[in-house]
Each structure stands twice: as C-alpha cells, then as structure tokens.
Design a protein around this motif. Structure first.
Motif, short mmCIF file in Angstrom:
data_model
loop_
_atom_site.label_atom_id
_atom_site.label_comp_id
_atom_site.label_asym_id
_atom_site.label_seq_id
_atom_site.Cartn_x
_atom_site.Cartn_y
_atom_site.Cartn_z
N TRP A 4 0.81 -1.22 0.00
CA TRP A 4 0.00 0.00 0.00
C TRP A 4 0.84 1.27 0.00
O TRP A 4 0.31 2.37 0.02
CB TRP A 4 -0.92 0.01 1.22
CG TRP A 4 -1.84 -1.16 1.27
CD1 TRP A 4 -1.82 -2.16 2.19
CD2 TRP A 4 -2.87 -1.49 0.35
NE1 TRP A 4 -2.79 -3.07 1.91
CE2 TRP A 4 -3.47 -2.69 0.79
CE3 TRP A 4 -3.38 -0.88 -0.80
CZ2 TRP A 4 -4.51 -3.30 0.13
CZ3 TRP A 4 -4.44 -1.49 -1.47
CH2 TRP A 4 -4.98 -2.67 -1.00
N ARG A 106 -4.03 12.22 -5.72
CA ARG A 106 -4.79 13.24 -4.99
C ARG A 106 -6.02 12.62 -4.33
O ARG A 106 -6.51 11.59 -4.76
CB ARG A 106 -5.29 14.31 -5.96
CG ARG A 106 -4.25 14.97 -6.85
CD ARG A 106 -3.61 16.17 -6.20
NE ARG A 106 -4.57 17.06 -5.60
CZ ARG A 106 -5.21 18.05 -6.24
NH1 ARG A 106 -4.98 18.27 -7.51
NH2 ARG A 106 -6.06 18.82 -5.61
N LEU A 107 -6.55 13.31 -3.34
CA LEU A 107 -7.86 12.92 -2.82
C LEU A 107 -8.89 13.29 -3.89
O LEU A 107 -8.86 14.41 -4.42
CB LEU A 107 -8.16 13.63 -1.51
CG LEU A 107 -7.27 13.21 -0.33
CD1 LEU A 107 -7.61 14.03 0.91
CD2 LEU A 107 -7.41 11.72 -0.05
N SER A 109 -12.05 14.15 -4.01
CA SER A 109 -12.94 15.31 -3.83
C SER A 109 -12.21 16.62 -4.11
O SER A 109 -12.78 17.52 -4.73
CB SER A 109 -13.54 15.31 -2.43
OG SER A 109 -12.50 15.36 -1.46
N ARG A 147 -7.18 2.31 -4.75
CA ARG A 147 -7.01 2.12 -3.31
C ARG A 147 -5.54 2.20 -2.95
O ARG A 147 -4.67 1.64 -3.61
CB ARG A 147 -7.57 0.76 -2.90
CG ARG A 147 -7.48 0.54 -1.42
CD ARG A 147 -8.11 -0.76 -1.03
NE ARG A 147 -7.80 -1.01 0.38
CZ ARG A 147 -7.93 -2.17 0.97
NH1 ARG A 147 -8.37 -3.20 0.28
NH2 ARG A 147 -7.62 -2.31 2.23
N ASP A 150 -5.92 2.64 3.43
CA ASP A 150 -7.27 3.01 3.86
C ASP A 150 -7.83 4.20 3.09
O ASP A 150 -8.85 4.76 3.49
CB ASP A 150 -7.26 3.34 5.36
CG ASP A 150 -6.92 2.13 6.21
OD1 ASP A 150 -7.20 1.00 5.76
OD2 ASP A 150 -6.38 2.31 7.31
N HIS A 151 -7.19 4.59 2.01
CA HIS A 151 -7.61 5.75 1.24
C HIS A 151 -7.79 5.37 -0.23
O HIS A 151 -7.34 4.34 -0.68
CB HIS A 151 -6.55 6.86 1.32
CG HIS A 151 -6.23 7.26 2.72
ND1 HIS A 151 -7.02 8.10 3.45
CD2 HIS A 151 -5.20 6.92 3.52
CE1 HIS A 151 -6.50 8.26 4.65
NE2 HIS A 151 -5.39 7.55 4.72
N VAL A 152 -8.43 6.26 -0.97
CA VAL A 152 -8.41 6.16 -2.42
C VAL A 152 -7.77 7.44 -2.95
O VAL A 152 -7.93 8.52 -2.37
CB VAL A 152 -9.82 5.96 -3.05
CG1 VAL A 152 -10.37 4.61 -2.70
CG2 VAL A 152 -10.77 7.06 -2.67
N LEU A 153 -7.00 7.29 -4.01
CA LEU A 153 -6.28 8.40 -4.61
C LEU A 153 -6.55 8.44 -6.10
O LEU A 153 -6.90 7.43 -6.71
CB LEU A 153 -4.77 8.23 -4.36
CG LEU A 153 -4.32 8.19 -2.91
CD1 LEU A 153 -2.83 7.87 -2.83
CD2 LEU A 153 -4.63 9.49 -2.20
#
Length: 180
Positions: A4, A106-107, A109, A147, A150-153
């Motif tokens: 990850w 990037r995030l 949103s 993924r 614990d995040h998506v980018l």
C-alpha cells in the motif's frame, strides 16, 4: 515496503500532460515500440491487452530499482490509432500536471473541485463516466481512483477519443481492474 506504500512527491518523476498530444515522453499515436524506447528509466512489459478487441496492446511500465513489482504506467495501443490511452498509477506513477493542476495521487474530492474550477472558465463542461468518475472529453481525462491502504487516490486515464467512439469513456479499453 508495503504493497500500500505511496511514493512521496519528491520521489516521483515530473511529467506534463498536453490534451490530444501526450503525457511525459509518450505521444498519442506513437507505436508500442516507440513508446518502450521513449520511456527512459522504465522497463516495459508488452502483451496483448486482456479483454480487448483484436490488435490492442498493453505495455506495463515499471521502474526496476524502485518497487519493481509495481506498475507505474499503463499504455494502450492499437493497430489503427497507435497509443490512445495512458493510465498513471496513483501510488508509484509519475506526477503529471496539466497547466499546474496535479493529477496523480490526490484525494478525489479535492481534484474534482479543481477540475470544475479549471474547466468551466475555459468553456469546458466536465462530465461523469458511467462509473461516476469525473472528467472532460475535451481534456482527454477520466479521473479514476485507486485504493492505497485506507484511502483512495486519483489515477488519471489520459487519452484521445478513438475512431468509432462517441466519448473518451467509449475509447478506454474495457478491463474491470482498470475501471474501479
């Protein structure tokens, strides 16, 4: 290093994206062999694209001494149009910019808000792909996500609308692993 792990910005090559022209050293329309030759510092594994129509090829580019098991860039070619799609890995791919707008890792949103701020003043109408991913055909971008722990980018799909396609989404190669 964890599967990850996400490379720091300072450890990523810097590429520029020019809609309709290319990204970094990759130029839309170039042959798959020209693409492999242009990707200095990367190793390219070339194979027929899975679940694609005839004469569609996928090259998986990786950096051999850094995360050698991770693909940094996917490049799709076909016999008619040459290079038509580049997908940059969110975790270990180059950082790609469009007029200073960062596209990779990037995030979602934050990137989506910046897309609207960039596109609307230029008369470009952002659209949403059937998967809900934002983008703009005029910019040749569909922003997928990937993924990372614990995040998506953000993982941009950059390309050109191919012959017999109505939108950029219609031009992307179909592979469930690439669409979400």
């Amino acid at each position: 290093m964890s599967v990850w792990a996400v490379l720091e910005e300072a450890d990523r090559p810097r590429w520029t994206y020019t809609p309709g022209v290319g990204v970094g050293p990759l130029v839309f329309g170039m042959s798959r062999h020209e693409a492999v030759a242009a990707m200095d510092g990367f190793v390219g594994d070339l194979a027929p694209a899975p679940r694609a129509i005839a004469d569609t090829w996928l090259t998986r580019f990786r950096v051999p001494d850094r995360l050698p098991y991770r693909t940094a860039v996917l490049a799709f070619h076909d016999g008619t149009d040459g290079l038509f799609c580049v997908i940059v890995d969110a975790a270990c791919g180059p950082q790609v910019t469009l007029d200073g707008l960062r596209l990779v890792g990037r995030l979602p949103s934050g990137w989506e808000a910046e897309l609207f701020d960039y596109a609307l003043p230029r008369g470009i109408q952002p659209v949403y792909a059937p998967t809900g991913d934002p983008g703009a055909d005029e910019l040749g971008i569909i922003m997928q996500v990937q993924r990372a722990g614990d995040h998506v980018l953000t993982r941009p799909a950059l390309g050109v609308v191919r012959e017999r396609a109505n939108t950029l989404w219609d031009s992307l190669p179909y592979d469930p692993d690439l669409h979400g």
